[in-house]
Design an enzyme around this catalytic site. Structure first.
Site, PDB file in Angstrom:
ATOM      1  CG  ASP A   1      -2.333   0.465   0.848  1.00  0.00           C
ATOM      2  OD1 ASP A   1      -2.487   1.691   0.693  1.00  0.00           O
ATOM      3  OD2 ASP A   1      -3.245  -0.362   0.697  1.00  0.00           O
TER       4      ASP A   1
ATOM      5  CG  HIS B   1      -5.736   3.345   1.418  1.00  0.00           C
ATOM      6  ND1 HIS B   1      -5.260   2.127   1.012  1.00  0.00           N
ATOM      7  CD2 HIS B   1      -7.087   3.271   1.332  1.00  0.00           C
ATOM      8  CE1 HIS B   1      -6.278   1.341   0.673  1.00  0.00           C
ATOM      9  NE2 HIS B   1      -7.399   2.014   0.863  1.00  0.00           N
TER      10      HIS B   1
ATOM     11  CB  SER C   1      -9.741  -1.232  -1.196  1.00  0.00           C
ATOM     12  OG  SER C   1     -10.257   0.023  -0.862  1.00  0.00           O
TER      13      SER C   1
END
Length: 924
Positions: free
Chosen positions: A177, A208, A373
């Protein structure tokens, strides 16, 4: 849209994939040797340096900058014995979108990652365009049991395993990520942080990656599933949300070297043909890496799956809200890799909470995010707790009181199950003795799961568990042959891997046929219509030689792109002579138009020529030639009226040849082929588009041909022709010729096929590369040997003369643990540390609109039966009041639980009105 996608391919950088892992020196020598042999001495090239943790290890690819690479030099590279493939480097974007909301701490969307593709793609991948689903229940007037929701790990009962001492210790989890801050207070076991980008930082600049890691392994505040797991942070996206294929390849190689157990990939896209990326995913799973990936936010339509979650070795995760409703945005459908075989396996593989999920904030504290996600790390965290090496042995146990012996069950499985690398497939069929029976049959498959002892464990450390897979099916009597329709899926092809163009050439912004032409994707409306008309539609995922034609009334072939085995052609002719009927919906096939609609693909740096037209008309003509039938290479379009129905012909062909005693319908249409080739407009009168024919053999079937499939295709359908499909099925199944067609003023004499030659296959086409029928051969491709038909080995049943448990069909929790029978040890040392709330800090979730969760805390959960009883009594009381209106004599009834005030007031008003008219007081 297409241009914006193509500009992100790196035109001068190429990924050189090797056949094995070699040192940097060896890779350089192989590339130098290959380019010297190209004969282009002036070619400018150099190996692009990659400074990352994988640089110290052998690799299976190299990134090369080639200035003005010629096709011949690229081909020379691929000719080298140690070079497997040459692929342009791709630049990948992902965007985080936030939903504007007047409420504080509004949840933001999931991520978006667009794979750059030659195919135009209008849907946003893994992102939401609006917040319509966040406030489930927002417009409902009911707000019962508004309990404060717990953290998602506790909702899924991860705390049961925590109390047993299982907190993920020893499991290596990789998070691909945006990185993670070194001193974030939520994580106590970050084993390694690595940077694979061109930015000089390991920290998360977006939040995130921190959130995803927190869902998996946070040990404070918003607890993760496996707080003691080893976190391996892979920073593969920059703060500008940019990545490259080569970054992923290096990071994947490093994950294999580190023997990662679980890998979370909250990304996805529509391009299945990024060969280096797809190949590396397969290599990861082959190396026992459990890959978890988001399925995509392109729902609710079927066939909207994203790669890599669409792959069978990857756990594709969909989203639900906290009321256990499937999120509307969540992508879904059978995996399209397997559709040509009849059905793909179910995708997503699992759904879990993805709405308003709590996770770690960028620096500290918690935040809410939503999307598939977000659901992906929920599953990755759960898998981390459950990871083990498994083997299994299934047993079929029907319940005799519930008619379990009325079904046959076949179970196939791999002998070793490493989580998500093995499989267990269950096939169900009605037993012969129940052919005329109707009812519900129940049973279960008992799977014995064995976890072998670790090398360092004590003797006898093997663990054995059992899992019940409940089966409950509705059985109907075998339908009459006339009502059974067989859909030919075996001869439908889809993009990728080949270029199969759209059936409607007007759709220039969506030129590729990639939905699989399946009854549950782009023909779903047609399927539901046929079911509503009483037809039973089954899918043929094998050659025509593999079904018993005496069981079916009509074989339906729609938009077929595949070739046919000679044995199939022979069998179909014999089946039709014996009563099977055939309906074919064809499409255009014109070699000049096929050459015209070719395009240059920036991804593969080559021209793409269609491998067929809208349908494989030459192959269809081979199939029906024995009856004197054929389709033409004409290409027509236009509106017309047939049997008082408005119709639209979208890039269809015409009937070139038909038996003289058949029925043919013709219409005036525009010559679309002329328009595509010369940009000229012309109207052709009397284009034969529909033909009906009764074969001459005694008891023979009927054949119906129509030159366009778009009117039953959901993709770009303008006007449906389901009415015509009904009429054709009446003709093929019951020999009832529709009067509206047989007496139509549009009926013409059948064409003889002498006006123009029949269409021929495009010379040099590459259909054999993707065909199940053809194989490469010097000169023309030749048919492969006919494959064996699928065969199921039915399990020997072990009947249970007992009633099925009443709770067998209830939704299962993450852990099927009977807390009444298991004495949980009070091992507080293993419980994750949870930081107490700060003064003024709220324990409530910041979900807009006050979403009512579907799971409740233990105290509230115990009140559910009471409220259910009270609710039932309120409804019953209302109906009693209505019934007593017509009674003249009061009746004594047992006292009931006190009703809500509103219903009491309503009843009093009714009593007063009735007293006024009858002078009597009704009983309650």
């Amino acid at each position: 849209q297409l241009a914006s996608l193509l500009t992100n391919v790196m035109l001068t950088e190429y990924i050189i994939a090797f056949t094995g892992y070699f040192s940097a020196k060896a890779r350089s020598l192989y590339i130098s040797s290959a380019l010297r042999n190209s004969g282009d001495g002036a070619l400018e090239w150099h190996i692009v340096p990659r400074q990352n943790p994988a640089s110290d290890f052998p690799s299976d690819f190299e990134l090369v900058h080639i200035h003005q690479a010629s096709p011949s030099s690229l081909l020379t590279l691929e000719d080298h014995p140690y070079i497997k493939r040459v692929t342009p480097q791709r630049k990948v974007f992902r965007m985080l979108k936030y939903i504007p909301s007047p409420e504080p701490a509004a949840p933001c969307n999931a991520t978006r990652q667009s794979w750059q593709s030659s195919r135009p793609f209008r849907r946003t991948s893994l992102s939401l365009g609006s917040g319509f689903w966040h406030a489930t229940g927002r417009h409902s007037s009911r707000r019962l049991l508004r309990a404060i929701p717990r953290h998602v790990a506790q909702i899924l009962q991860a705390d049961v395993l925590w109390q047993m001492g299982h907190t993920g210790s020893g499991v290596k989890v990789a998070v691909f990520d945006t990185g993670l801050s070194e001193k974030h207070p939520h994580f106590k076991n970050v084993k390694e942080r690595t940077n694979w980008t061109n930015e000089k930082t390991l920290d998360d600049g977006l939040g995130h990656g921190t959130f995803v890691a927190g869902v998996i392994a946070s040990m404070r505040e918003c607890q993760g599933f496996a707080p003691d797991s080893e976190l391996h942070i892979f920073r593969v996206f920059t703060n500008n949300q940019v990545s490259y294929t080569s970054w992923f390849l290096d990071a994947f190689n490093y994950a294999i070297l580190k023997k990662i157990d679980v890998l979370n990939l909250s990304i996805g896209g529509p391009d299945f043909m990024d060969h280096p990326f797809v190949d590396k995913v397969w290599e990861l799973t082959a190396n026992r890496v459990i890959m978890v990936s988001a399925i995509g936010n392109d729902g609710p339509l079927y066939g909207t799956l994203n790669n890599p979650a669409d792959q069978m070795d990857v756990i594709g995760v969909g989203g639900i809200d906290f009321e256990d409703n499937i999120a509307r945005f969540s992508s879904r459908g059978m995996t399209t890799w397997e559709l040509p075989g009849g059905y793909g396996r179910v995708k997503p593989d699992i759904v879990t909470y993805g709405s308003g999920v709590r996770g770690s904030g960028l620096k500290e504290g918690c935040r809410s995010l939503s999307g598939t996600s977000v659901a992906s790390p929920v599953v990755a965290g759960a898998v981390t707790l459950l990871v083990s090496s498994l083997s299994s042995q299934p047993i079929w146990q029907p319940y005799l009181p519930q008619n379990g012996d009325h079904i046959d069950v076949a179970v196939s499985y791999s002998p070793v199950l490493w989580p998500w690398a093995g499989y267990l497939a269950v096939s169900i069929s009605v037993a012969k003795k129940a052919a005329s029976w109707e009812g519900v049959a129940q049973g279960h498959v008992m799977v014995t799961v064995v976890s072998p002892a670790e090398n360092d464990s004590e003797a006898g450390g093997e663990l054995t568990s059992t899992v019940k897979l409940p089966i409950k099916v509705k059985i109907v009597p075998t339908p009459p042959r006339s009502k059974r329709v067989l859909w030919d899926q075996y001869h439908n092809l889809r993009y990728p891997p080949g270029y199969f163009p759209r059936d409607n050439l007007r759709m220039k912004n969506d030129p590729l046929d990639w939905n699989g032409d399946h009854i549950h994707t782009n023909f779903r409306d047609m399927y539901q219509h046929l079911r509503s008309m009483g037809y039973f539609v089954e899918v043929l995922g094998a050659p025509i030689t593999c079904f018993d034609a005496s069981q079916y009334g009509t074989l339906l072939m729609v938009d077929s792109e595949e070739e046919y085995f000679p044995e199939e052609i022979t069998k179909l002719r014999r089946d039709i002579d014996n009563g099977l009927s055939l309906i074919i919906f064809s499409d255009w096939y014109n070699t000049s138009v096929m050459r015209k609609v070719k395009f240059y693909d920036e991804n593969t740096r080559q021209w793409w020529m269609p491998d067929t037209g809208g349908a494989n008309v030459p192959a269809l003509n081979d199939l029906i030639s024995v009856w004197g039938m054929a389709f033409s290479d004409g290409l027509y379009e236009g509106d017309f009226t047939l049997a008082d129905h408005d119709m639209y012909y979208a890039s269809g062909c015409s009937i070139a040849r038909f038996p003289e005693d058949g029925i043919v319908i013709a219409k005036n249409l525009k010559d679309q082929g002329l328009e595509v080739l010369k940009q000229e407009t012309a109207v052709v009168e009397g284009v034969p588009i529909l033909g009906l024919y009764q074969t001459p053999s005694d008891g023979g079937g009927r054949i119906a041909l129509y030159g366009d499939s778009n009117c039953i295709d959901d993709s770009h359908r303008q006007k449906d022709c389901f009415w015509m499909l009904d009429a054709l099925l009446q003709y093929t199944s019951y020999s009832m010729t529709p009067p509206s067609l047989s007496h139509s003023h549009s009926r013409v004499a059948p064409p003889t096929g002498t006006e123009r030659p029949l269409p021929q296959r495009l010379e040099g086409n590459h259909l054999y590369r993707y065909s199940k029928v053809l194989e490469p051969h010097l000169g023309d491709p030749k048919p492969r040997p006919l494959p064996a038909c699928p065969h199921l080995s039915w399990a020997k049943p072990q009947p249970l003369n007992e009633t099925a448990p009443s709770n067998l069909w209830k939704h299962q929790k993450l852990l099927s643990v009977d807390l009444d029978k298991v004495a949980l040890p009070n091992v507080r040392a293993y419980r994750p540390q949870v930081r107490p709330l700060s003064p003024g800090e709220s324990g409530a979730w910041d979900i807009p609109g006050g979403i009512m969760p579907g799971r409740y805390n233990q105290d509230v959960g115990q009140t559910i039966p009471v409220f259910a009883f009270l609710g039932a009594m309120v409804v019953l009381s209302f109906f009693v009041v209505q019934l007593t209106k017509s009674k003249s004599k009061p009746k004594r009834r047992k006292p009931r639980i006190k009703r809500p005030t509103y219903l009491q007031q309503q009843q009093q008003q009714q009593q007063q009105q009735q007293q006024t008219t009858t002078g009597k007081t009704p009983g309650v």
